[in-house]
Write a protein that holds these residues in place. Structure first.
Motif, short mmCIF file in Angstrom:
data_model
loop_
_atom_site.label_atom_id
_atom_site.label_comp_id
_atom_site.label_asym_id
_atom_site.label_seq_id
_atom_site.Cartn_x
_atom_site.Cartn_y
_atom_site.Cartn_z
N ALA A 129 0.87 -1.28 0.21
CA ALA A 129 -0.10 -0.07 -0.06
C ALA A 129 0.75 1.22 0.21
CB ALA A 129 -0.89 -0.10 1.19
N ALA A 130 2.09 1.24 0.57
CA ALA A 130 2.97 2.39 0.84
C ALA A 130 3.42 2.51 -0.71
CB ALA A 130 4.09 2.35 1.77
N ILE A 131 3.83 1.38 -1.55
CA ILE A 131 4.33 1.57 -2.63
C ILE A 131 3.34 2.51 -3.48
CG2 ILE A 131 5.45 0.10 -4.73
CD1 ILE A 131 6.56 -1.72 -2.59
N ASP A 132 2.21 1.77 -3.49
CA ASP A 132 1.18 2.24 -4.45
C ASP A 132 0.78 3.72 -4.22
OD1 ASP A 132 0.82 -0.34 -5.43
OD2 ASP A 132 -1.03 -0.71 -3.99
N LEU A 133 0.78 4.18 -2.85
CA LEU A 133 0.38 5.48 -2.30
C LEU A 133 1.77 6.37 -3.02
CD1 LEU A 133 -0.86 7.79 -1.10
CD2 LEU A 133 0.04 7.12 0.99
N LEU A 134 2.73 5.82 -2.81
CA LEU A 134 3.89 6.71 -3.47
C LEU A 134 3.90 6.89 -4.89
CD1 LEU A 134 6.31 8.34 -2.36
CD2 LEU A 134 7.73 6.48 -2.46
N GLU A 135 3.68 5.70 -5.82
CA GLU A 135 3.57 5.87 -7.01
C GLU A 135 2.25 6.84 -7.36
OE1 GLU A 135 4.85 4.50 -9.60
OE2 GLU A 135 6.08 2.56 -8.69
N THR A 136 1.41 6.85 -6.58
CA THR A 136 0.22 7.91 -6.88
C THR A 136 0.74 9.21 -6.81
OG1 THR A 136 -1.36 6.08 -6.20
CG2 THR A 136 -2.32 8.37 -6.19
N ILE A 137 1.14 9.33 -5.67
CA ILE A 137 1.89 10.98 -5.29
C ILE A 137 2.72 11.28 -6.37
CG2 ILE A 137 3.21 12.24 -3.86
CD1 ILE A 137 1.88 10.63 -1.47
N ALA A 138 3.69 10.25 -6.70
CA ALA A 138 4.73 10.75 -7.81
C ALA A 138 4.20 10.91 -9.23
CB ALA A 138 5.80 9.76 -7.84
#
Length: 468
Positions: free
Chosen positions: A9-18
């Motif tokens: 979920a952290a990877i997905d969120l950081l991908e979304t932010i980027a």
């Protein structure tokens, strides 16, 4: 959630932010809103890992590039912007959380909801990074300071030897500050009301250092669930931002304009200082921001505020209203460098080209909005920036252009009357310049100007917009 699912979920969120230009906090709120199955403890754990990665962005990138050059067959360092969020989070796990290959492997299993297994390059990177310190003497100042290289160059001129300490402070998590709403209570009663907290926990708050209205939370809390917040007794506002509003010197019965009001944080503070007596106009060019301020004004019990949407800084209303206000607060749009500890993603979205556009806009806003001040009235120019291009140089250019129409007042002289006679002013010169390292507030700049002429000449660039 299991920790492997939290990591994905952290990877997905950081991908979304980027992948978006939206601020990280708003992006994260939408991310979790769309995934209501993620509980509050899981959200906190995911957010801590994502924000931790963003706070260490430059150093994690530097180390990943070093590891790639050492372990990849071609010995090349990947391009700075090509490194994926997954790679940065994996680097964070090793350098910040102290995991080894077994720990990372145990999370990246490829099972349902878990990250895919490490490939051979990632395994080599993890082995290379194991035991390395986060900081390294080979890192440039801007990497260790977690800012773009060009920003460090700009800041060096004004901060000198203090720069490393300042940059280090910008990487730390910011505290939560509150402003007591004096329309409804005083600081002692606000502390008591906060202590009642929520059904789950009490909220401990202590007085701030500079502002007589400031409270600082002892830790993190679900503030929105407290009766103190819902009842409008307190508002979230950095102590430095509170000082900006206090230095405006708004008093009951005055006519005051908050020219770049945004969502209304400083408008609320001005209304309280005016005790709901007098005329307070909150202006902004964004209909959305003006609309969002309505609920905050209602909760705070601020009744003397008129909200106005402007077409631009040269809206016809400005010329019609020139020379009629006792106080004009200009919280100018800026780079936000002073708030980067709260918004670590923002630093990597800013560029020199964007700074040039902002400084041009700030100059136009200051020239136009200053016309609203009556003789003897004051213009308060403020930013949440650390860059002199947006601060002292803007004021100096304005005064040089206006001749004898305005004079610069000393913040140090105004402090005892307007802010807090019990606490020494943190600066000795005419400007208020705050930074998180020296003052433990966000970075803020304030200049107070007094209009001297009985008639303000039309400033260059301050003419009405042409008719459609």
């Amino acid at each position: 959630m299991k920790d492997d699912a939290r990591l994905q979920a952290a990877i997905d969120l950081l991908e979304t932010i980027a992948g978006t230009s939206r601020p990280a906090d708003g992006t994260a709120a939408a991310f979790f809103r769309d995934r209501r199955f993620i509980g509050s403890k899981d959200r906190r754990a995911i957010s801590m890992r994502v924000w931790g990665t963003m706070r260490h962005w430059a150093r994690l990138t530097w180390w990943f590039r070093e590891a790639a050059a050492d372990t990849w067959a071609n010995g090349e360092r990947p391009d700075w912007d090509s490194i994926r969020p997954r790679a940065r989070i994996l680097t964070y796990l090793v350098l910040v959380e102290g995991m080894g290959l077994a720990g990372v492997d145990g999370l990246c299993t490829g099972e349902i909801y878990a990250p895919r297994p490490l490939n051979e390059h990632e395994r080599a990177v993890v082995r290379f990074l194991r035991g390395k310190p986060l900081n390294h003497n080979g890192m440039p100042v801007w990497v260790r300071g977690e800012v773009p290289a060009w920003v460090a160059t700009y800041l060096k001129d004004i901060y000198g030897d203090h720069l490393p300490t300042l940059l280090d402070a910008l990487t730390k998590e910011a505290p939560v500050d509150l402003r007591v709403n004096t329309l409804k209570c005083d600081r002692d009663n606000a502390i008591i009301a906060l202590a009642e907290g929520t059904d789950e926990e009490s909220v401990e708050a202590v007085p701030g250092h500079y502002s007589p209205l400031a409270l600082r939370l002892a830790g993190r809390a679900n503030l929105a669930a407290t009766n103190a917040f819902r009842g409008g007794l307190v508002e979230v506002q950095d102590e430095g931002s509170q000082l900006v509003a206090l230095l405006a010197g708004a008093r009951p019965g005055m006519s005051v304009v908050d020219f770049c009001a945004g969502a209304g944080g400083k408008t609320l503070a001005l209304a309280a200082e005016m005790q709901n007596k007098g005329r307070l106009v909150a202006c902004d060019v964004s209909q959305g921001r003006v609309d969002r301020s309505a609920e905050r004004l209602k909760r705070a019990g601020a009744h003397n505020v008129t909200r106005r949407v402007l077409s631009s800084e040269t809206d016809k209303w400005v010329k019609r209203s020139k020379g009629t206000y006792d106080r004009v607060l200009i919280d100018a749009p800026c780079s936000g460098t002073g708030t980067w500890r709260r918004n670590p993603d923002a630093k990597w979205r800013m560029s020199e080209e964007m700074l040039a556009e902002l400084t041009a806009l700030q100059a136009r806003i200051l020239r136009s909005a200053a016309r609203l001040a009556k003789p003897g009235g004051r213009v308060i120019y403020a930013t949440c920036s650390l860059l002199p291009e947006e601060n002292e140089r803007q004021v100096e250019s304005f005064l040089a252009e206006q001749g004898a129409a305005y004079r610069l007042l000393s913040v140090a002289d105004l402090w005892p009357e307007l802010v807090n006679p019990a606490v020494p002013c943190p600066v000795s010169g005419p400007y208020l310049r705050l930074d998180p390292a020296e003052h433990d507030t966000d970075g803020f700049f304030v200049a107070v100007l007094e209009r001297l002429e009985t008639a303000t000449p039309e400033a260059p660039g301050a003419e009405d917009e042409p008719q459609a």
